[in-house]
Structure formats: structure tokens, C-alpha cells
Design a protein around this motif. Structure first.
Motif, PDB file in Angstrom:
ATOM      1  N   UNK A 196       0.720  -1.179   0.123  1.00 34.29           N
ATOM      2  CA  UNK A 196       0.001  -0.018   0.084  1.00 34.29           C
ATOM      3  C   UNK A 196       0.820   1.269   0.111  1.00 34.29           C
ATOM      4  N   UNK A 197       0.402   2.407  -0.588  1.00 37.73           N
ATOM      5  CA  UNK A 197       1.049   3.692  -0.410  1.00 37.73           C
ATOM      6  C   UNK A 197       1.305   3.917   0.857  1.00 37.73           C
ATOM      7  N   UNK A 198       0.597   3.877   1.655  1.00 36.92           N
ATOM      8  CA  UNK A 198       1.151   4.131   3.136  1.00 36.92           C
ATOM      9  C   UNK A 198       2.318   3.462   3.694  1.00 36.92           C
ATOM     10  N   UNK A 199       2.937   2.392   3.180  1.00 36.58           N
ATOM     11  CA  UNK A 199       3.957   1.755   3.561  1.00 36.58           C
ATOM     12  C   UNK A 199       5.435   2.570   3.459  1.00 36.58           C
ATOM     13  N   UNK A 200       5.242   3.628   2.734  1.00 35.63           N
ATOM     14  CA  UNK A 200       6.439   4.529   2.272  1.00 35.63           C
ATOM     15  C   UNK A 200       6.497   5.894   3.018  1.00 35.63           C
ATOM     16  N   UNK A 201       5.148   5.882   3.817  1.00 35.17           N
ATOM     17  CA  UNK A 201       5.078   7.379   4.486  1.00 35.17           C
ATOM     18  C   UNK A 201       6.351   7.421   5.499  1.00 35.17           C
ATOM     19  N   UNK A 202       6.791   8.744   5.699  1.00 37.70           N
ATOM     20  CA  UNK A 202       7.820   9.210   6.382  1.00 37.70           C
ATOM     21  C   UNK A 202       9.183   9.656   5.663  1.00 37.70           C
ATOM     22  N   UNK A 203      10.389   9.886   6.185  1.00 39.62           N
ATOM     23  CA  UNK A 203      11.214  10.714   5.730  1.00 39.62           C
ATOM     24  C   UNK A 203      12.513   9.566   5.344  1.00 39.62           C
ATOM     25  N   UNK A 204      12.929   9.879   3.981  1.00 39.12           N
ATOM     26  CA  UNK A 204      13.982   9.059   3.659  1.00 39.12           C
ATOM     27  C   UNK A 204      15.297   9.710   3.121  1.00 39.12           C
ATOM     28  N   UNK A 205      16.568   9.127   3.482  1.00 45.25           N
ATOM     29  CA  UNK A 205      17.753   9.745   2.952  1.00 45.25           C
ATOM     30  C   UNK A 205      17.932   9.261   1.534  1.00 45.25           C
ATOM     31  N   UNK A 206      18.219  10.174   0.565  1.00 40.84           N
ATOM     32  CA  UNK A 206      18.445   9.808  -0.828  1.00 40.84           C
ATOM     33  C   UNK A 206      20.109   9.841  -1.190  1.00 40.84           C
ATOM     34  N   UNK A 207      20.201   8.761  -2.081  1.00 40.93           N
ATOM     35  CA  UNK A 207      21.631   8.839  -2.740  1.00 40.93           C
ATOM     36  C   UNK A 207      21.442   8.417  -4.267  1.00 40.93           C
ATOM     37  N   UNK A 208      22.039   9.379  -5.213  1.00 43.24           N
ATOM     38  CA  UNK A 208      22.144   9.286  -6.431  1.00 43.24           C
ATOM     39  C   UNK A 208      22.963   8.175  -6.544  1.00 43.24           C
ATOM     40  N   UNK A 209      22.872   7.274  -7.666  1.00 35.27           N
ATOM     41  CA  UNK A 209      23.499   6.235  -8.029  1.00 35.27           C
ATOM     42  C   UNK A 209      24.142   6.292  -9.391  1.00 35.27           C
ATOM     43  N   UNK A 210      24.865   5.540  -9.950  1.00 27.45           N
ATOM     44  CA  UNK A 210      25.521   5.099 -11.302  1.00 27.45           C
ATOM     45  C   UNK A 210      24.560   5.436 -12.523  1.00 27.45           C
ATOM     46  N   UNK A 211      24.903   6.251 -13.260  1.00 23.46           N
ATOM     47  CA  UNK A 211      23.969   6.464 -14.488  1.00 23.46           C
ATOM     48  C   UNK A 211      24.837   6.480 -15.912  1.00 23.46           C
ATOM     49  N   UNK A 212      26.005   5.728 -15.635  1.00 24.06           N
ATOM     50  CA  UNK A 212      26.742   5.374 -16.716  1.00 24.06           C
ATOM     51  C   UNK A 212      27.639   6.605 -17.070  1.00 24.06           C
ATOM     52  N   UNK A 213      28.951   6.515 -17.037  1.00 19.23           N
ATOM     53  CA  UNK A 213      29.865   7.552 -17.487  1.00 19.23           C
ATOM     54  C   UNK A 213      29.716   9.034 -17.476  1.00 19.23           C
ATOM     55  N   UNK A 214      29.392  10.065 -18.546  1.00 19.57           N
ATOM     56  CA  UNK A 214      29.496  11.411 -18.148  1.00 19.57           C
ATOM     57  C   UNK A 214      27.707  11.617 -17.780  1.00 19.57           C
ATOM     58  N   UNK A 215      26.946  10.684 -17.945  1.00 25.42           N
ATOM     59  CA  UNK A 215      25.363  11.011 -17.360  1.00 25.42           C
ATOM     60  C   UNK A 215      25.209  11.055 -15.928  1.00 25.42           C
ATOM     61  N   UNK A 216      26.244  10.349 -15.034  1.00 27.30           N
ATOM     62  CA  UNK A 216      26.266  10.556 -13.814  1.00 27.30           C
ATOM     63  C   UNK A 216      26.589  11.745 -13.330  1.00 27.30           C
ATOM     64  N   UNK A 217      27.378  12.379 -13.774  1.00 28.34           N
ATOM     65  CA  UNK A 217      27.652  14.052 -13.539  1.00 28.34           C
ATOM     66  C   UNK A 217      26.692  14.898 -14.025  1.00 28.34           C
ATOM     67  N   UNK A 218      25.963  14.630 -15.289  1.00 33.29           N
ATOM     68  CA  UNK A 218      24.740  15.338 -15.713  1.00 33.29           C
ATOM     69  C   UNK A 218      23.805  15.422 -14.780  1.00 33.29           C
ATOM     70  N   UNK A 219      23.268  14.064 -14.320  1.00 36.61           N
ATOM     71  CA  UNK A 219      22.174  13.795 -13.334  1.00 36.61           C
ATOM     72  C   UNK A 219      22.505  14.289 -12.028  1.00 36.61           C
ATOM     73  N   UNK A 220      23.562  14.508 -11.812  1.00 35.93           N
ATOM     74  CA  UNK A 220      23.827  15.081 -10.320  1.00 35.93           C
ATOM     75  C   UNK A 220      23.611  16.648 -10.539  1.00 35.93           C
ATOM     76  N   UNK A 221      24.227  17.343 -11.710  1.00 38.61           N
ATOM     77  CA  UNK A 221      24.078  18.644 -12.003  1.00 38.61           C
ATOM     78  C   UNK A 221      22.473  19.080 -12.103  1.00 38.61           C
ATOM     79  N   UNK A 222      21.731  18.142 -12.863  1.00 38.52           N
ATOM     80  CA  UNK A 222      20.489  18.484 -13.033  1.00 38.52           C
ATOM     81  C   UNK A 222      19.506  18.498 -11.480  1.00 38.52           C
ATOM     82  N   UNK A 223      20.011  17.513 -10.938  1.00 37.62           N
ATOM     83  CA  UNK A 223      19.314  17.180  -9.572  1.00 37.62           C
ATOM     84  C   UNK A 223      19.465  18.429  -8.427  1.00 37.62           C
TER      85      UNK A 223
END
Length: 257
Positions: A104-131
Motif C-alpha cells: 500500500x502507498x502508506x507503507x512509504x510514509x516518512x522521511x528517507x535519505x536519498x543517494x544518486x547512483x551510477x548512471x553510466x559515464x558522463x550522465x552520472x555527472x549530468x544527472x547530479x547537476x540537474x538534480x
């Protein structure tokens, strides 16, 4: 001469980004192209995981010869996040397909620490910049998501960002809807839809994330929730889910303070 050099450099950069995006899209199509069945994602994970891959630690063979998700016993949330940070995008996608949506959707209620993961070569840096720089705008860095219930009783969420002046302060920005639905990739997942909360001209109007549980309702020796979600984030104008960015979310605890 300077103008020509700048134009040439811009062309090269654009070409690199385009090729990297095509690589991601081809990779996604390859991994998700199996017909959906109880063993399709299992076969994918087995094929993707190399002999020394960390992904091997998270899959096990069942009595029918298929492969299923198997989180190593005794792993702390920090250890699992560190493992995910070492995996390649194709391994993260294969692992994602092994994971289940919450009941159920309620199972995710609360606060979560986030980490961006590998997105292949240059796109990892690009995704970090966008985010962090574009998506975060007034703040410093993206640091996860928070889920709650609105006045209508629906589960909704927002992104968590650290403030530039005080990194211990967390601000919420960019609300999204939360719904368990058919995955954009395969199976079912929790879709996080930003569209209804963005203006028509917003670059985030077509943004949709999807998250699934790697580990749910697990408690450590101190009784803290050690649940972990793995996600794939996408924007329509950059290729959608075929060019999605892997990330993970861990329940906020003393481990991440």
C-alpha cells in the motif's frame, strides 16, 4: 576563432550526451525486453551479474531454478547503500526489476535519505547537476524524499534538500503524487508523478519516479526501521524511463546523521 572553438566544443559535448543517452536507452531496452513472467527479471539479473559482481550477493536461486531477491543477512542500511553505489547502472536496473512494490502507498510514509547512483559515464555527472543545481534551485543538494498524507487522505510526497547556509536544515520542494501502478518498465511499482503539481511550462512537468522495496519493515538491534527503496527517475524530454537515473532511499536514522 574563439567563437568557432566554443561552437565546436558545444557540438562535441552535445554529441557525447546524445550518445550516452542512446547507450542508456539501449541498455534499458535490452534488460527489459524479456517477456514478463515469474522468471524474466530473474534471468535478467543472472545474466547481468558477473562472477565478482556485488549484485550476486543480492540474488539467490530458488527450487525452480529461478532467481529472486535475497538481501544479505546482517547488512546495515549504510552497507547496502555503499553496495548500491558500487554497482553499474545495468546491475541496478536488474536489481530494481527483482524488487517488489509495497502493498500500500502508506507503507512509504516518512522521511528517507536519498543517494544518486551510477548512471553510466558522463550522465552520472549530468544527472547530479540537474538534480542538485537545477532541480534544487534555491537549495544546496538533494538529500531524499518525504512522504505524508494530504487533507484528502491521499499519500503525497516532496523532495528533501539541504540548505546552502545551514546543511543541517532540510527544506521540502517539488511535490508529487504517490500511486502503486503498472510500472513503466515491468511489473508494478510506486509511481511518483510530478505532473499535477507543476506548471505547464515547468521542465519538471513530465518527471516521474518509480520506487520499489529492496528491504522493508526490517529493524536493527536498536529497533530502528532499516527499510530501503531503490528507484528509477525519469523526465519525458530526456528519454523517459528508457534513460532513467537510478537512486536509492533509506529510512532516516542515526546511521545517516
Amino acid at each position: 576563432m574563439v567563437a568557432i572553438s566554443v561552437t565546436a566544443a558545444a557540438s562535441v559535448a552535445t554529441g557525447i550526451l546524445a550518445l550516452s543517452s542512446v547507450r542508456n536507452m539501449a541498455e534499458t531496452i535490452s534488460i527489459t525486453s524479456f517477456k514478463e513472467s515469474s522468471s524474466s527479471s530473474s534471468s535478467t539479473a543472472r545474466d547481468v551479474a558477473g562472477e565478482n559482481s556485488l549484485l550476486q550477493q543480492y540474488i539467490s536461486t530458488n527450487r525452480n531454478g529461478g532467481t529472486s531477491l535475497s538481501v544479505p543477512q546482517g547488512k546495515t542500511s549504510c552497507s547496502i547503500v555503499e553496495d548500491l553505489k558500487q554497482m553499474k547502472r545495468k546491475e541496478l536496473l536488474a536489481l530494481f526489476l527483482l524488487c517488489d512494490a509495497p502493498e500500500a502507498e502508506k507503507d512509504v510514509i516518512g522521511s528517507w535519505d536519498g543517494t544518486l547512483l551510477n548512471n553510466n559515464s558522463v550522465l552520472t555527472s549530468v544527472s547530479g547537476f540537474i538534480t542538485n543545481t537545477l532541480f534544487g534551485r534555491r537549495y544546496d543538494t538533494w538529500c531524499g524524499k518525504a512522504f505524508g498524507v494530504n487533507s484528502s487522505g491521499e499519500v503525497i510526497g516532496s523532495n528533501r534538500f539541504r540548505c546552502k547556509k545551514d546543511t543541517t536544515e532540510i527544506q521540502l520542494e517539488h511535490t508529487f503524487g504517490v500511486k502503486i501502478s503498472q510500472s513503466k518498465l515491468r511489473g508494478k511499482g510506486v509511481l511518483l508523478d510530478y505532473g499535477p503539481y507543476q506548471g505547464m511550462l515547468s521542465p519538471w512537468k513530465t518527471m516521474v519516479d518509480e520506487v520499489r522495496f529492496i528491504r522493508s519493515n526490517s529493524r536493527d538491534e536498536d529497533g530502528e526501521d532499516c527499510s530501503i527503496l531503490i528507484g528509477m527517475g525519469s523526465i519525458g524530454w530526456s528519454g523517459g524511463f528508457l534513460n532513467s537515473q537510478p537512486f536509492c532511499l533509506a529510512r532516516v536514522s542515526h546511521e545517516f546523521q
